[in-house]
Structure formats: C-alpha cells, structure tokens
Design a protein around this motif. Structure first.
Motif, PDB file in Angstrom:
ATOM      1  N   VAL A  63       0.769  -1.131  -0.070  1.00 54.33           N
ATOM      2  CA  VAL A  63      -0.013   0.134  -0.242  1.00 54.33           C
ATOM      3  C   VAL A  63       1.052   1.199   0.216  1.00 54.33           C
ATOM      4  O   VAL A  63       0.544   2.335  -0.795  1.00 54.33           O
ATOM      5  N   PRO A  64       1.994   1.412   0.721  1.00 56.96           N
ATOM      6  CA  PRO A  64       2.616   2.665   0.849  1.00 56.96           C
ATOM      7  C   PRO A  64       3.376   3.020  -0.540  1.00 56.96           C
ATOM      8  O   PRO A  64       3.805   4.214  -0.874  1.00 56.96           O
ATOM      9  N   ILE A  65       3.567   2.060  -1.268  1.00 57.64           N
ATOM     10  CA  ILE A  65       4.263   2.175  -2.706  1.00 57.64           C
ATOM     11  C   ILE A  65       3.216   3.017  -3.381  1.00 57.64           C
ATOM     12  O   ILE A  65       3.992   3.694  -4.379  1.00 57.64           O
ATOM     13  N   LEU A  66       2.095   3.036  -3.454  1.00 58.20           N
ATOM     14  CA  LEU A  66       1.149   3.777  -4.214  1.00 58.20           C
ATOM     15  C   LEU A  66       1.702   5.454  -4.165  1.00 58.20           C
ATOM     16  O   LEU A  66       1.085   6.051  -4.893  1.00 58.20           O
ATOM     17  N   GLU A  67       1.986   5.695  -3.051  1.00 58.80           N
ATOM     18  CA  GLU A  67       2.452   7.282  -2.931  1.00 58.80           C
ATOM     19  C   GLU A  67       3.572   7.648  -3.295  1.00 58.80           C
ATOM     20  O   GLU A  67       4.120   8.696  -3.219  1.00 58.80           O
ATOM     21  N   LEU A  68       4.631   6.581  -3.868  1.00 58.17           N
ATOM     22  CA  LEU A  68       5.889   7.014  -4.306  1.00 58.17           C
ATOM     23  C   LEU A  68       5.716   7.306  -5.771  1.00 58.17           C
ATOM     24  O   LEU A  68       4.655   7.371  -6.322  1.00 58.17           O
ATOM     25  N   THR A  69       6.780   7.730  -6.339  1.00 58.60           N
ATOM     26  CA  THR A  69       6.967   8.177  -7.775  1.00 58.60           C
ATOM     27  C   THR A  69       6.663   7.218  -8.692  1.00 58.60           C
ATOM     28  O   THR A  69       6.650   5.917  -8.476  1.00 58.60           O
ATOM     29  N   THR A  70       6.345   7.636 -10.139  1.00 57.87           N
ATOM     30  CA  THR A  70       6.065   6.744 -11.249  1.00 57.87           C
ATOM     31  C   THR A  70       7.222   5.377 -11.141  1.00 57.87           C
ATOM     32  O   THR A  70       7.043   4.458 -11.280  1.00 57.87           O
ATOM     33  N   ASP A  71       8.440   6.266 -11.349  1.00 58.09           N
ATOM     34  CA  ASP A  71       9.504   5.205 -11.609  1.00 58.09           C
ATOM     35  C   ASP A  71       9.782   4.513 -10.393  1.00 58.09           C
ATOM     36  O   ASP A  71      10.300   3.122 -10.459  1.00 58.09           O
ATOM     37  N   GLU A  72       9.428   4.624  -9.218  1.00 62.09           N
ATOM     38  CA  GLU A  72       9.753   3.990  -8.044  1.00 62.09           C
ATOM     39  C   GLU A  72       8.595   2.633  -8.059  1.00 62.09           C
ATOM     40  O   GLU A  72       8.980   1.581  -7.631  1.00 62.09           O
ATOM     41  N   ARG A  73       7.524   3.171  -8.465  1.00 59.75           N
ATOM     42  CA  ARG A  73       6.272   1.979  -8.563  1.00 59.75           C
ATOM     43  C   ARG A  73       6.529   1.133  -9.626  1.00 59.75           C
ATOM     44  O   ARG A  73       6.518  -0.214  -9.470  1.00 59.75           O
ATOM     45  N   GLU A 110      -1.650 -10.831  -7.476  1.00 58.41           N
ATOM     46  CA  GLU A 110      -2.003  -9.444  -7.757  1.00 58.41           C
ATOM     47  C   GLU A 110      -1.748  -8.581  -6.486  1.00 58.41           C
ATOM     48  O   GLU A 110      -1.823  -7.394  -6.476  1.00 58.41           O
ATOM     49  N   ARG A 111      -1.815  -9.193  -5.341  1.00 56.47           N
ATOM     50  CA  ARG A 111      -1.767  -8.388  -4.250  1.00 56.47           C
ATOM     51  C   ARG A 111      -0.219  -7.639  -4.059  1.00 56.47           C
ATOM     52  O   ARG A 111      -0.265  -6.954  -3.140  1.00 56.47           O
ATOM     53  N   PHE A 112       0.510  -8.072  -4.825  1.00 59.79           N
ATOM     54  CA  PHE A 112       1.894  -7.597  -4.792  1.00 59.79           C
ATOM     55  C   PHE A 112       2.029  -6.729  -5.940  1.00 59.79           C
ATOM     56  O   PHE A 112       3.371  -6.003  -6.314  1.00 59.79           O
ATOM     57  N   LEU A 113       1.214  -6.246  -6.816  1.00 55.95           N
ATOM     58  CA  LEU A 113       1.461  -5.300  -7.890  1.00 55.95           C
ATOM     59  C   LEU A 113       0.737  -3.865  -7.421  1.00 55.95           C
ATOM     60  O   LEU A 113      -0.453  -3.952  -6.924  1.00 55.95           O
ATOM     61  N   PRO A 114       1.544  -2.940  -7.323  1.00 56.89           N
ATOM     62  CA  PRO A 114       1.324  -1.710  -6.779  1.00 56.89           C
ATOM     63  C   PRO A 114       0.246  -0.883  -7.683  1.00 56.89           C
ATOM     64  O   PRO A 114       0.543   0.364  -8.089  1.00 56.89           O
ATOM     65  N   LEU A 115      -0.916  -1.464  -7.906  1.00 55.84           N
ATOM     66  CA  LEU A 115      -1.980  -0.591  -8.575  1.00 55.84           C
ATOM     67  C   LEU A 115      -3.074  -0.251  -7.601  1.00 55.84           C
ATOM     68  O   LEU A 115      -3.550  -1.231  -6.770  1.00 55.84           O
ATOM     69  N   ALA A 116      -3.837   0.919  -7.801  1.00 49.75           N
ATOM     70  CA  ALA A 116      -4.608   1.454  -6.657  1.00 49.75           C
ATOM     71  C   ALA A 116      -6.086   0.767  -6.907  1.00 49.75           C
ATOM     72  O   ALA A 116      -6.735   0.716  -6.026  1.00 49.75           O
ATOM     73  N   ALA A 126       5.075  -6.818 -16.667  1.00 50.29           N
ATOM     74  CA  ALA A 126       5.018  -5.970 -17.887  1.00 50.29           C
ATOM     75  C   ALA A 126       3.615  -5.154 -17.917  1.00 50.29           C
ATOM     76  O   ALA A 126       3.391  -4.060 -18.248  1.00 50.29           O
ATOM     77  N   ALA A 127       2.654  -5.994 -17.584  1.00 52.25           N
ATOM     78  CA  ALA A 127       1.109  -5.440 -17.712  1.00 52.25           C
ATOM     79  C   ALA A 127       0.990  -4.418 -16.501  1.00 52.25           C
ATOM     80  O   ALA A 127       0.259  -3.249 -16.831  1.00 52.25           O
ATOM     81  N   ALA A 128       1.747  -4.562 -15.356  1.00 51.37           N
ATOM     82  CA  ALA A 128       1.614  -3.800 -14.302  1.00 51.37           C
ATOM     83  C   ALA A 128       2.217  -2.357 -14.927  1.00 51.37           C
ATOM     84  O   ALA A 128       1.885  -1.281 -14.346  1.00 51.37           O
ATOM     85  N   VAL A 129       3.509  -2.395 -15.184  1.00 56.02           N
ATOM     86  CA  VAL A 129       4.280  -1.276 -15.435  1.00 56.02           C
ATOM     87  C   VAL A 129       3.463  -0.450 -16.786  1.00 56.02           C
ATOM     88  O   VAL A 129       3.280   0.609 -16.743  1.00 56.02           O
ATOM     89  N   LYS A 130       2.784  -1.116 -17.842  1.00 54.10           N
ATOM     90  CA  LYS A 130       1.890  -0.704 -18.817  1.00 54.10           C
ATOM     91  C   LYS A 130       0.889   0.152 -18.026  1.00 54.10           C
ATOM     92  O   LYS A 130       0.626   1.212 -18.527  1.00 54.10           O
ATOM     93  N   ALA A 131       0.302  -0.571 -16.995  1.00 57.93           N
ATOM     94  CA  ALA A 131      -0.999   0.159 -16.506  1.00 57.93           C
ATOM     95  C   ALA A 131      -0.691   1.522 -15.692  1.00 57.93           C
ATOM     96  O   ALA A 131      -1.391   2.326 -15.844  1.00 57.93           O
ATOM     97  N   ILE A 132       0.530   1.584 -15.127  1.00 62.59           N
ATOM     98  CA  ILE A 132       1.015   2.862 -14.283  1.00 62.59           C
ATOM     99  C   ILE A 132       1.341   3.875 -15.696  1.00 62.59           C
ATOM    100  O   ILE A 132       0.939   4.927 -15.263  1.00 62.59           O
ATOM    101  N   GLN A 133       1.930   3.403 -16.625  1.00 60.54           N
ATOM    102  CA  GLN A 133       2.383   4.144 -17.612  1.00 60.54           C
ATOM    103  C   GLN A 133       1.120   5.079 -18.420  1.00 60.54           C
ATOM    104  O   GLN A 133       1.045   6.156 -18.630  1.00 60.54           O
ATOM    105  N   LEU A 134       0.144   4.126 -18.424  1.00 61.46           N
ATOM    106  CA  LEU A 134      -1.344   4.664 -19.137  1.00 61.46           C
ATOM    107  C   LEU A 134      -2.154   5.128 -18.078  1.00 61.46           C
ATOM    108  O   LEU A 134      -3.227   5.855 -18.471  1.00 61.46           O
ATOM    109  N   GLY A 135      -1.801   5.266 -16.754  1.00 63.23           N
ATOM    110  CA  GLY A 135      -2.757   5.874 -15.830  1.00 63.23           C
ATOM    111  C   GLY A 135      -3.827   5.086 -15.689  1.00 63.23           C
ATOM    112  O   GLY A 135      -4.985   5.547 -15.063  1.00 63.23           O
TER     113      GLY A 135
END
Length: 295
Positions: free
Chosen positions: A12-22, A222-228, A259-268
């Motif tokens: 959960v705290p990772i959601l507050e980090l920068t995009t690169d850190e996530r 899924e519980r370890f992917l930092p997606l809101a 790869a999908a989690a990274v893409k989801a963050i990049q796409l917002g």
C-alpha cells in the motif's frame, strides 16, 4: 484503507511513491507459495532433519525452463542462511552453487570454494582444491549442497560420469544431501549413471494448466502489484487471456504480469484489463517463431 483491500499491507505505501519507483516495485521478484512449491519446500526442509547416514537422500527438482526451479532453490537457501555461533563458528546448513556451462572437476571445486568465500589458487590441481573444499564444508557444517542448472552436465561429454562420481563421493564422505535443479536434460545426465540416479527422488514441476491452482496464483500475485484499483486477474474474463499469452510456465506468467502492471501505471489506468494486456511488449517463449516469420 478499505479501498486497498486487494493489496498486501506492505504494498500500500508504494502507491504514494513516484512513477519510476512504482515501476521498479512492479519488477521486483516476489515469492508466491503456490501448492506445488510448498510441497517441494517441505520435502527439502526434511533433508536438514535427516540423520547423517551412509546413503543420504537426494532430490532433483525438474521441469521446463522458466517454470520456477531456480526460485524454489533460492527460496530454500534463503530460508536457511549462514549463522554464526557465540564462539564465532559459522553454521551454513545449505551451500548453493550453479553447475558451470562447460563443467569440469577443477571448476566445480573452485565454485564450492568461492561460494564459501574462500580465496584459493584457481590454477591449483583439482586434488588440492578438493581437499580444501571438503575441509571447508565440514568446518561450516554443510548439510545440503544445492546445485542449480544441473542439466549443464550434458555439456560435459565424457566428463559427466566423473562429475557425477565426484558429487556422489562428496555426499558419501561428508554425509550430506544433494538438491539439484534442472530441465529434462538433467534426467538424461543421470540416466548415464543408474546407480547415481537411484539416489535421487524426482520433484517434478508440471506444466501449468488453467485450473484452480493457476487462478489462486493469479489472485495471490495481484496482491503484490502496486496498482490502486483491483484487476481481478483470476476472473473468467482475464485469466484465460493471461494463460493464453503467457503459456504453461510460471516464469512466462510472472513476466507478463510485471509488464502489464508497468503498462497500466504508464497509461494511468491503475488496473490491468484486456486492453492493457494486449498493449504490453510481451513475447511468449514460443512467440519467437512468429517473429521469425515477420522479418
């Protein structure tokens, strides 16, 4: 906090980090104790409780490339780290090495010595390295020698039989168990020495199927992917798509989910859906055939 119930508390705290850190967090390796992995882990743990006898039990973890053999071996070693007694004596229950790509006796002894943190003359005769390695392993209290990439023995040619004899002698002399991990080629290597093969208990990692265990793994990962937002990876909609793209190995599935989690963050998007999956730059192992046809 209720809106983050789909995440492990430490994520959960990772959601507050920068995009690169996530994104960096998405690409970290995570241990998911799925059913078969837990069964094998219990089997390996039992080796450490086995009394020192004339014929020690050995285990061969075998499966397709990318199906989690090395992860299980590393996890086993991580669970039993080196400890130091009050008198300063090291206790190392498990020693972890990887079989060289072109293995021979002198290189194998050097690997054992380097893994124990012992400097030595790499050009020294194998007999000297052997004496140093066995002495050091005895001093450190090694109970299990874990050998990854055991299938590389097939590249040793005529030396394979000598190396298997070396490993058997090490087990006999020090009363230690051997845990090896490799692809199907590891079985071929053991076939050349039936007496050595009889000392190993196979621990097979079957190809994954789209079944309950696979769905449970998706839900756990899924519980370890930092997606809101929750993605519901184990749903009837997404699970077949993931399985169809990733193939039958756990490595392919993990690679795709990262790869999908990274893409989801990049796409917002903050969750993984079919669109995100299809937009990832992901090529499954057998997808290289398609690449070859396109160029």
């Amino acid at each position: 906090m209720s809106g983050r119930a789909h995440l492990a508390p430490e994520i959960v705290p990772i959601l507050e980090l920068t995009t690169d850190e996530r994104i960096e967090a998405c690409n970290l390796d995570r241990w998911i104790g799925y059913t078969r992995a837990q069964q094998i882990m219990q089997q390996l743990d039992q080796l450490l409780l086995y009394p020192r006898t004339l014929r020690m039990p050995n285990v061969l973890i075998v499966g397709q490339s990318g199906n989690g053999k090395s992860s299980i071996l590393e996890r086993f070693c991580h669970r039993h780290p080196v400890q130091v007694t009050s008198t300063g004596t090291p206790i190392a229950p498990v020693l972890h090495i990887s079989m060289p790509e072109t293995p021979d006796e002198t290189e194998l002894w050097s690997l054992i010595l380097w893994s124990l943190g012992i400097s030595h003359g790499e050009r020294a005769p194998a007999s000297i390295k052997k004496r140093e390695a066995k002495s050091a392993m005895t001093y450190a209290g090694i109970r299990v020698l874990a050998i990854d990439e055991f299938n590389n023995l097939t590249y040793a040619g005529r030396r394979a039989a000598d190396l298997l004899a070396l490993i058997k002698g090490l087990s006999n002399d020090l009363k230690i168990s051997i845990v090896a991990a490799g692809t199907q080629a590891a079985i071929n290597a053991l076939n050349s020495e039936p007496q050595m093969k009889s000392r190993f208990e196979p621990a097979a990692l079957d190809r994954w199927r789209l079944d309950t265990d696979y769905l449970r793994f998706l839900a756990s990962y899924e519980r370890f992917l930092p997606l809101a937002q929750p993605s519901n990876l184990a749903s009837r909609e997404l699970a077949p798509v993931i399985y169809g793209m990733a193939g039958e190995t756990i490595g392919g599935t993990v690679k795709l989910l990262k790869a999908a989690a990274v893409k989801a963050i990049q796409l917002g998007r903050e969750h993984i859906d079919t669109g995100v999956l299809k937009s990832t730059d992901f090529v499954r192992k057998d997808g290289w055939d398609d690449v070859m046809r396109r160029i």
